[in-house]
Enzyme design. Structure first.
Site, PDB file in Angstrom:
ATOM      1  N   ARG A   8       0.774  -1.238   0.065  1.00  0.00           N
ATOM      2  CA  ARG A   8      -0.044  -0.005  -0.044  1.00  0.00           C
ATOM      3  C   ARG A   8       0.973   1.199  -0.007  1.00  0.00           C
ATOM      4  NH1 ARG A   8      -0.851   2.240   5.295  1.00  0.00           N
ATOM      5  NH2 ARG A   8       0.126   1.386   6.967  1.00  0.00           N
ATOM      6  N   ASN A 189       5.824   6.744  -2.115  1.00  0.00           N
ATOM      7  CA  ASN A 189       6.956   6.162  -3.222  1.00  0.00           C
ATOM      8  C   ASN A 189       7.833   5.438  -2.293  1.00  0.00           C
ATOM      9  OD1 ASN A 189       5.383   7.415  -5.414  1.00  0.00           O
ATOM     10  ND2 ASN A 189       6.128   9.108  -5.100  1.00  0.00           N
ATOM     11  N   ARG A 190       7.474   5.243  -1.119  1.00  0.00           N
ATOM     12  CA  ARG A 190       8.568   4.381  -0.142  1.00  0.00           C
ATOM     13  C   ARG A 190       9.849   5.573   0.386  1.00  0.00           C
ATOM     14  NH1 ARG A 190       4.760   1.790  -0.328  1.00  0.00           N
ATOM     15  NH2 ARG A 190       4.545  -0.760  -0.255  1.00  0.00           N
ATOM     16  N   LEU A 191       9.515   6.609  -0.021  1.00  0.00           N
ATOM     17  CA  LEU A 191      10.278   7.739   0.581  1.00  0.00           C
ATOM     18  C   LEU A 191      10.035   7.990   1.950  1.00  0.00           C
ATOM     19  CD1 LEU A 191      10.793   9.871  -2.717  1.00  0.00           C
ATOM     20  CD2 LEU A 191      12.323   7.970  -1.972  1.00  0.00           C
TER      21      LEU A 191
END
Length: 211
Positions: A8, A189-191
């Site tokens: 997610r 964005n997994r940042l």
């Protein structure tokens, strides 16, 4: 569905250096209060990690009962596996997984045992059934069946029916003296945003970590 397909996006917001206080307990207190207000299940639940003499790590869920500038407090059976491991190696790791808020907090430090007065004060505040359960369970030991545990509980419940439950000599607590606290906030964005507070004397050094 493949497990690798489960994912997610984290969209609840970021964490910036300008948002951070110079002292990490202020941010921890804010995040904990927000977890409580969000009605998360067991917001004070934390994973407690210890290591045995062979270097094997162990984890379990324990409830945080107090925190202040002196450290983070939890209670347990002093005959338990975690207590035996802490006797040999006082280093410990705590982890708070507040997933619905897309947050985590990771703490490292060393433990010190609480005084008998501190333990007695907390033990006397517990519900009577919880006090009796502390007597009934020889934590981490092997038992033949659940019926044996329930039978012991009922026996002790009858024994203490008309009086106060005394503090077991084998029950106590620990204060975690904090060395570091890391705050993790999920990002798009997994940042993700990660900030590590490391104690240096009476001061805290703050570093941003790559996600």
């Amino acid at each position: 569905m493949e497990l690798s397909d489960i994912r997610r996006e984290y969209t609840r917001g970021g964490l910036r250096r300008d948002d951070l206080p110079e002292e990490p307990l202020r941010l921890f207190d804010k995040w904990l209060q927000q977890a409580v207000e969000a009605q998360l299940t067991d917001p004070t639940a934390m994973t407690v990690a210890t290591v045995d003499p062979q270097g094997q790590p162990y984890q379990r869920i324990v409830l945080l009962k107090h925190f202040d500038q002196n450290g983070f407090v939890f209670y347990t059976n002093l005959g338990s596996r975690k207590a035996a491991q802490l006797e040999e190696n006082p280093r410990i790791s705590l982890h708070f997984p507040w997933h619905p808020l897309e947050r985590q907090v990771h703490i490292t430090g060393e433990v010190e045992k609480l005084s008998k007065m501190e333990v007695m004060k907390y033990f006397s505040s517990r519900p009577k059934e919880s006090q009796i359960a502390a007597w009934a369970s020889k934590q981490s030991s092997r038992i033949s069946a659940r019926q044996a545990l329930e039978g012991k509980f009922m026996e002790l419940k009858q024994k203490f029916a008309k009086g106060e439950v005394p503090l077991p000599t084998f029950w106590g607590g620990y204060r975690v003296k904090v060395s570091s606290i890391e705050f993790w906030q999920g990002g798009a964005n997994r940042l993700h945003d990660r900030f590590l507070f490391t104690r240096e004397g009476e001061q805290w050094q703050i570093e941003r970590l790559a996600p």
